[in-house]
Design an enzyme around this catalytic site. Structure first.
Site, PDB file in Angstrom:
ATOM      1  CG  HIS A 261     -13.019 -22.891   7.294  1.00 26.69           C
ATOM      2  ND1 HIS A 261     -11.984 -22.998   8.190  1.00 26.69           N
ATOM      3  CD2 HIS A 261     -13.883 -21.978   7.806  1.00 26.69           C
ATOM      4  CE1 HIS A 261     -12.223 -22.194   9.214  1.00 26.69           C
ATOM      5  NE2 HIS A 261     -13.365 -21.561   9.018  1.00 26.69           N
ATOM      6  CD  GLU A 316     -19.455 -16.637   7.321  1.00 30.17           C
ATOM      7  OE1 GLU A 316     -20.620 -16.366   7.665  1.00 30.17           O
ATOM      8  OE2 GLU A 316     -18.455 -16.184   7.891  1.00 30.17           O
TER       9      GLU A 316
HETATM   10  N1  COA Z   1     -14.910 -21.756  -4.668  1.00 28.33           N
HETATM   11  C1  COA Z   1     -14.091 -22.153  -5.649  1.00 28.33           C
HETATM   12  N2  COA Z   1     -12.792 -22.455  -5.469  1.00 28.33           N
HETATM   13  C2  COA Z   1     -12.323 -22.350  -4.226  1.00 28.33           C
HETATM   14  C3  COA Z   1     -13.115 -21.947  -3.142  1.00 28.33           C
HETATM   15  C4  COA Z   1     -14.468 -21.649  -3.408  1.00 28.33           C
HETATM   16  N3  COA Z   1     -15.286 -21.254  -2.442  1.00 28.33           N
HETATM   17  N4  COA Z   1     -12.376 -21.926  -2.019  1.00 28.33           N
HETATM   18  C5  COA Z   1     -11.137 -22.300  -2.374  1.00 28.33           C
HETATM   19  N5  COA Z   1     -11.107 -22.550  -3.702  1.00 28.33           N
HETATM   20  C6  COA Z   1      -9.952 -23.009  -4.471  1.00 28.33           C
HETATM   21  C7  COA Z   1      -9.047 -21.834  -4.810  1.00 28.33           C
HETATM   22  O1  COA Z   1      -9.404 -21.228  -6.034  1.00 28.33           O
HETATM   23  C8  COA Z   1      -7.704 -22.497  -4.840  1.00 28.33           C
HETATM   24  O2  COA Z   1      -7.560 -23.149  -6.088  1.00 28.33           O
HETATM   25  P1  COA Z   1      -6.130 -23.165  -6.848  1.00 28.33           P
HETATM   26  O3  COA Z   1      -5.211 -23.880  -5.887  1.00 28.33           O
HETATM   27  O4  COA Z   1      -6.433 -23.915  -8.093  1.00 28.33           O
HETATM   28  O5  COA Z   1      -5.769 -21.724  -7.026  1.00 28.33           O
HETATM   29  C9  COA Z   1      -7.802 -23.586  -3.782  1.00 28.33           C
HETATM   30  O6  COA Z   1      -9.181 -23.863  -3.646  1.00 28.33           O
HETATM   31  C10 COA Z   1      -7.237 -23.149  -2.441  1.00 28.33           C
HETATM   32  O7  COA Z   1      -7.711 -21.855  -2.120  1.00 28.33           O
HETATM   33  P2  COA Z   1      -7.082 -20.960  -0.955  1.00 28.33           P
HETATM   34  O8  COA Z   1      -7.489 -19.541  -1.148  1.00 28.33           O
HETATM   35  O9  COA Z   1      -5.626 -21.264  -0.810  1.00 28.33           O
HETATM   36  O10 COA Z   1      -7.783 -21.560   0.304  1.00 28.33           O
HETATM   37  P3  COA Z   1      -7.880 -20.895   1.710  1.00 28.33           P
HETATM   38  O11 COA Z   1      -7.958 -21.999   2.669  1.00 28.33           O
HETATM   39  O12 COA Z   1      -6.851 -19.864   1.932  1.00 28.33           O
HETATM   40  O13 COA Z   1      -9.286 -20.127   1.581  1.00 28.33           O
HETATM   41  C11 COA Z   1     -11.426 -19.299   1.992  1.00 28.33           C
HETATM   42  C12 COA Z   1     -10.311 -20.224   2.489  1.00 28.33           C
HETATM   43  C13 COA Z   1     -12.615 -19.399   2.969  1.00 28.33           C
HETATM   44  C14 COA Z   1     -10.939 -17.852   1.967  1.00 28.33           C
HETATM   45  C15 COA Z   1     -11.882 -19.752   0.576  1.00 28.33           C
HETATM   46  O14 COA Z   1     -12.282 -21.110   0.595  1.00 28.33           O
HETATM   47  C16 COA Z   1     -12.954 -18.855  -0.015  1.00 28.33           C
HETATM   48  O15 COA Z   1     -12.638 -17.805  -0.607  1.00 28.33           O
HETATM   49  N6  COA Z   1     -14.273 -19.230   0.109  1.00 28.33           N
HETATM   50  C17 COA Z   1     -15.332 -18.430  -0.433  1.00 28.33           C
HETATM   51  C18 COA Z   1     -15.696 -17.286   0.530  1.00 28.33           C
HETATM   52  C19 COA Z   1     -16.350 -17.796   1.804  1.00 28.33           C
HETATM   53  O16 COA Z   1     -17.236 -18.646   1.785  1.00 28.33           O
HETATM   54  N7  COA Z   1     -15.915 -17.245   2.933  1.00 28.33           N
HETATM   55  C20 COA Z   1     -16.420 -17.610   4.250  1.00 28.33           C
HETATM   56  C21 COA Z   1     -15.418 -18.413   5.002  1.00 28.33           C
HETATM   57  S1  COA Z   1     -16.019 -19.011   6.560  1.00 28.33           S
END
Ligand code: COA
Length: 373
Positions: A261, A316
């Site tokens: 998140h 989610e």
């Molecule tokens: N599965 C695997 N790796 C994940 C992950 C997941 N669900 N969520 C984050 N990561 C990893 C990323 O690959 C990244 O790794 P890196 O630094 O080695 O590249 C690191 O964690 C940080 O990711 P980042 O995109 O900067 O985090 P964020 O806070 O911007 O992203 C989300 C938040 C929700 C977009 C992200 O966690 C995600 O894509 N989750 C899956 C989709 C989902 O469940 N969405 C509903 C959200 S309520």
């Protein structure tokens, strides 16, 4: 982008905020607060876990308190919503055929656009009442069935399931959906709520503001995630494939749906509330038990792979399980999210109308300047 000549007077414009307005405070609100570090969601003075046993109507009374004329306690709001659902249904049969080639959320957008500013019904009440009426009719049409008229005596959650299935729902399913609607009712200044406030600040009115919010919710970065959680569970398929499937997905650099998140660095409190709601439902076909096994394995693998980045189950994951268990098709999940979040959108619109100040930020011009005369 290329610039033809240097900007001569940048001092006229303040420094830009960070991309995505991250950490920018753009409004003051009495409605809700998201504390990502502590894993808390506070709604008008109550932690989410205190609200988890409230009805959706009681949470509406809390959110709308002092902001709007009209019904103000739980019982009056329940009665007013029932009447307003009947009012919303009166145009459904005429409008549904116009949504023929649209996705379910596009169809909801179209139906909500039929609500007129001249509508005599209290607009915040009608907006909240209309979403389940329209969403249920749209989901039924997609499955080849005709719409079912609301039963104005039921609660919003019970009637949503009644209009979806055409038969009264089991009490535990009604309770689970009620809990879901409460859980997603408001969540700080998220993208759709901010959109609603910007539109409300122009005095465009309740319906235009919440339709704008729905358009923001439609994007996959906001309201579109729970469907893919079910796609992932389907792709894994059986217990013996959980570990190899997840290991392969992570090795390919894929995100595991329903984990991580942007704001919560500890557990998303909404996930805990929904996990409890899922636990009260009958586990038909072993789906819930299977999902819990996937969750446990995913958390273990994520902790191993990203030891410095706390990646926890998000809202989610359990949304997908609750909505599937109470019988919504996955294509309708974003519309069900809208049914809950409409509570927060309407309250923020009412609050913004009280503030009465146009939201009109500045941009920083980085394009070319005209040649000097
Ligand atoms: N599965 C695997 N790796 C994940 C992950 C997941 N669900 N969520 C984050 N990561 C990893 C990323 O690959 C990244 O790794 P890196 O630094 O080695 O590249 C690191 O964690 C940080 O990711 P980042 O995109 O900067 O985090 P964020 O806070 O911007 O992203 C989300 C938040 C929700 C977009 C992200 O966690 C995600 O894509 N989750 C899956 C989709 C989902 O469940 N969405 C509903 C959200 S309520």
């Amino acid at each position: 982008m290329t610039t033809q000549s240097k900007i001569q007077s940048p001092t006229l414009v303040p420094e830009p905020a960070s991309a995505g307005l991250e950490n920018v405070v753009a409004a003051e609100t009495i409605l809700s607060h998201v504390d990502g570090a502590a894993g808390r969601l506070i709604v008008r003075g109550y932690d989410l876990d205190q609200l988890a046993n409230w009805s959706f109507e009681a949470v509406l009374a809390l959110l709308w308190r002092g902001l709007a004329d009209g019904p103000s306690d739980e019982a009056d709001i329940r009665a007013a919503l029932g009447q307003a659902r009947t009012r919303a249904f009166s145009s459904v049969e005429k409008l549904l055929p116009t949504t023929d080639n649209l996705s379910q959320i596009e169809a909801l957008r179209l139906l909500l656009s039929s609500l007129a500013d001249a509508e005599p019904e209290a607009h915040h009440v009608l907006a909240v009442a209309a979403v389940p009426v329209f969403a249920a009719a749209i989901a039924r049409m997609s499955a080849g069935f005709s719409p079912v008229a609301p039963d104005a005596t039921l609660s919003q959650a019970a009637d949503f399931l009644y209009m979806l299935h055409g038969t009264p729902a089991a009490p535990e399913k009604v309770k689970a959906l009620d809990t879901y609607l409460v859980t997603v009712a408001d969540h700080g200044l998220n993208a759709s709520t901010f959109t609603a406030r910007v539109i409300a600040s122009t005095k465009a009115g309740m319906f235009s503001s919440v339709i704008g919010a729905l358009c923001a919710l439609k994007g996959p970065l906001h309201g579109g995630a729970p469907g893919p959680v079910l796609d992932m569970l389907d792709a894994i398929g059986e217990d013996s494939r959980i570990n190899p499937w997840l290991v392969d997905a992570l090795a390919r650099g894929e995100r595991l749906m329903g984990f991580g998140h942007r704001i919560y660095r500890v557990r998303d409190p909404r996930a805990d509330v929904l996990k409890q709601a899922v636990g009260t439902l009958r586990d038909s076909g072993g789906r819930i038990g299977f999902a819990e096994a996937v969750e446990l394995e995913a958390l273990a693998l994520l902790a191993e792979k990203k030891p410095l980045r706390p990646l926890q189950t998000n809202v989610e994951f359990y949304t997908a399980l609750v909505l599937e268990a109470v019988g919504f098709p996955r294509e309708s999940f974003t519309n069900v999210f809208a049914a809950g979040r409409m509570a927060g959108w309407t309250a923020h619109v009412l609050e913004q109308e009280h503030v009465g100040k146009l939201i009109r930020p500045q941009s920083r011009y980085i394009g070319p300047m005209p040649d000097a005369k």
